[in-house]
Write a protein that holds these residues in place. Structure first.
Motif, PDB file in Angstrom:
ATOM      1  N   GLY A  43      29.906 -48.791   1.407  1.00 11.04           N
ATOM      2  CA  GLY A  43      30.545 -48.014   0.339  1.00 11.04           C
ATOM      3  C   GLY A  43      31.884 -47.395   0.711  1.00 11.04           C
ATOM      4  O   GLY A  43      32.892 -47.619   0.028  1.00 11.04           O
ATOM      5  N   PRO A  44      31.940 -46.602   1.799  1.00 10.21           N
ATOM      6  CA  PRO A  44      33.223 -45.965   2.137  1.00 10.21           C
ATOM      7  C   PRO A  44      34.346 -46.968   2.388  1.00 10.21           C
ATOM      8  O   PRO A  44      35.505 -46.707   2.049  1.00 10.21           O
ATOM      9  CB  PRO A  44      32.886 -45.173   3.407  1.00 10.21           C
ATOM     10  CG  PRO A  44      31.417 -44.893   3.292  1.00 10.21           C
ATOM     11  CD  PRO A  44      30.829 -46.102   2.619  1.00 10.21           C
ATOM     12  N   LEU A  45      34.015 -48.127   2.954  1.00  8.00           N
ATOM     13  CA  LEU A  45      35.066 -49.126   3.194  1.00  8.00           C
ATOM     14  C   LEU A  45      35.531 -49.741   1.867  1.00  8.00           C
ATOM     15  O   LEU A  45      36.723 -49.991   1.667  1.00  8.00           O
ATOM     16  CB  LEU A  45      34.557 -50.219   4.151  1.00  8.00           C
ATOM     17  CG  LEU A  45      35.609 -51.232   4.602  1.00  8.00           C
ATOM     18  CD1 LEU A  45      36.774 -50.544   5.333  1.00  8.00           C
ATOM     19  CD2 LEU A  45      34.998 -52.302   5.519  1.00  8.00           C
ATOM     20  N   ARG A  46      34.601 -49.948   0.954  1.00  8.25           N
ATOM     21  CA  ARG A  46      34.982 -50.473  -0.365  1.00  8.25           C
ATOM     22  C   ARG A  46      35.896 -49.472  -1.071  1.00  8.25           C
ATOM     23  O   ARG A  46      36.886 -49.862  -1.714  1.00  8.25           O
ATOM     24  CB  ARG A  46      33.731 -50.749  -1.218  1.00  8.25           C
ATOM     25  CG  ARG A  46      32.847 -51.830  -0.613  1.00  8.25           C
ATOM     26  CD  ARG A  46      31.514 -51.899  -1.322  1.00  8.25           C
ATOM     27  NE  ARG A  46      31.600 -52.533  -2.618  1.00  8.25           N
ATOM     28  CZ  ARG A  46      30.766 -52.275  -3.635  1.00  8.25           C
ATOM     29  NH1 ARG A  46      29.804 -51.370  -3.491  1.00  8.25           N
ATOM     30  NH2 ARG A  46      30.892 -52.913  -4.771  1.00  8.25           N
ATOM     31  N   GLU A  47      35.570 -48.184  -0.941  1.00 10.24           N
ATOM     32  CA  GLU A  47      36.433 -47.142  -1.529  1.00 10.24           C
ATOM     33  C   GLU A  47      37.825 -47.202  -0.902  1.00 10.24           C
ATOM     34  O   GLU A  47      38.836 -47.099  -1.590  1.00 10.24           O
ATOM     35  CB  GLU A  47      35.854 -45.732  -1.247  1.00 10.24           C
ATOM     36  CG  GLU A  47      34.504 -45.455  -1.859  1.00 10.24           C
ATOM     37  CD  GLU A  47      34.599 -44.969  -3.296  1.00 10.24           C
ATOM     38  OE1 GLU A  47      35.726 -44.760  -3.764  1.00 10.24           O
ATOM     39  OE2 GLU A  47      33.534 -44.826  -3.937  1.00 10.24           O
TER      40      GLU A  47
END
Ligand SMILES: Cc1ncc(COP(=O)(O)O)c(C=O)c1O
Length: 410
Positions: free
Chosen positions: A80-84
């Motif tokens: 998730g954080p990398l996609r953000e």
């Protein structure tokens, strides 16, 4: 006991197996891997540019702070954080429409090519590509048995009028694969006006685009114009990669697909590998989350730019009249067209004997190859090695031209 003969093998392969990795490329790579050969053939980034220390620190942090989550199975969509982070970066680069939920993390952008083809291509369906195009994309698409439509292109990329003709020349084209930034193999950049015209023609023709952008951050002189995907969000699937700005061994890329396509790509991804290694994704997030790339990428740019300049000078000095090339404004490659009478493929064994390797251009064409073309990478050799390698290439080309003259053939 005798060895089983091929005909007695119990394994019967699918038709697509015969299409994997055409032998011509295998033979070329074998030749170029001989010891003592200065290779301008590779498509590899410079290993000195890998941020080893930052990776080491990030790996230690991930193992100390989140070891179990990092080593567990993970979501197919990605971390998730990398996609953000990816979505925010693309927004900052002008792709305002991108939302984190649309970002699918892939095992290299090469996997994105495979997944898109798997979802989009039936046997016999047309797929349009630039002329020439990235060989790895042709390899990824080929097992799905498309009919390639090579779109006429010039130094600025695909010709809009050729895209406009696709409904007539290749009706039912599933998508067109485009590389607007420092294309592999030609190094060319699609300027602003051409981007506008390409989008207008593709919209008009009803042909969606697959935009591949692994080299866009590696500009030397001037930042490339905004991505095609920013101009037609529902008609362009966009792919990016960490391979050329961090390290290819991470096998980390991403696809941003319009809502029509995204769920199917996710299902194809689940079937292919469940997910891209969560461990790698967490490490990369730790590395990039505080602006590291904004400090790191300029160091790659200045290194590659210096190597590009050395190669440009060497080509000018060493290549015989009639040789053509354009100095690339970024990326990793020069594309060279030899004088009339030369065939790059025939020249390669002599070049290797002379101590230099390159990739002949022919395999990069879906149709009607230009046998005079070849690709040179300038990023893995030192300036002195580049000078030596290009000098050797120049000698080999001159010799072939002299031989041709003596034989009296054109
Ligand atoms: C144009 C292009 N697309 C995709 C790839 C695949 O990159 P990766 O799978 O490492 O992200 C490459 C690799 O060289 C490339 O040149």
């Amino acid at each position: 006991m005798s060895e089983p003969t091929p005909s007695s093998s119990p394994w019967r392969m699918a038709r697509r197996a015969a299409r994997l990795n055409p032998s011509v490329i295998r033979e070329i790579l074998k030749l170029t891997e001989q010891p003592g050969v200065l290779s301008l053939a590779g498509g590899l980034p410079a290993p000195d540019s890998f941020p080893v220390e930052a990776m080491r620190e990030a790996t230690t942090r991930v193992l100390a702070e989140q070891p179990q989550a990092a080593l567990q199975y993970a979501a197919s969509e990605g971390y998730g954080p990398l996609r953000e982070w990816v979505a925010a970066r693309l927004q900052a680069q002008g792709m305002k429409h991108v939302k984190a939920e649309q970002v699918l993390m892939t095992t290299g952008s090469q996997q994105g090519l495979d997944l898109v083809a798997k979802v989009m291509v039936d046997a016999g369906a047309p797929v349009a590509v630039e002329t020439p195009t990235y060989l790895g994309a042709l390899q990824a698409f080929t097992p799905f048995e498309p009919i390639f439509a090579g779109v006429a292109s010039d130094g600025e990329g695909a010709l809009p009028e050729a895209i406009a003709r696709l409904p007539h020349d290749a009706p039912g084209t599933r998508f067109m694969y485009v590389l607007p930034n420092f294309q592999n193999p030609t190094g060319r950049l699609m300027p602003e006006a051409r981007r506008q015209a390409v989008i207008a023609a593709a919209r008009q023709a009803g042909v969606p685009l697959l935009e591949d952008n692994p080299y866009g951050d590696l500009w030397f002189d001037e930042e490339p114009p905004t991505a095609l995907a920013a101009r037609w969000p529902e008609g362009v699937t966009y792919m990016g990669s960490f391979s050329k700005v961090l390290a290819p061994g991470l096998r980390l890329g991403y696809v941003v697909a319009p809502p029509d396509l995204a769920p199917k790509l996710l299902q194809a991804k689940q079937a292919a590998d469940l997910h891209t290694p969560g461990f790698n994704q967490r490490i990369v997030y730790e590395v990039v989350k505080d602006g590291f790339l904004d400090r790191h990428i300029p160091t790659i740019r200045s290194r590659y730019k210096a190597q590009r300049d050395v190669m440009a000078e060497a080509l000018q000095r060493e290549m015989p009249a009639g040789t053509e090339w354009t100095k690339p404004g970024g990326g990793m490659f020069f594309w060279v067209r030899l004088p009339a009478g030369c065939r790059a493929l025939d020249l390669l064994p002599q070049a290797v004997a002379e101590g230099v390797a390159f990739v002949p251009g022919e395999p990069f064409y879906a149709q009607q190859p230009d046998p005079r073309t070849l690709r040179l990478s300038y990023v893995t050799l030192t300036p002195d090695e580049i000078r030596q390698a290009v000098a050797a290439l120049g000698r080999v080309v001159r010799r072939q031209l002299e031989d041709t003259l003596q034989k009296g053939t054109p």
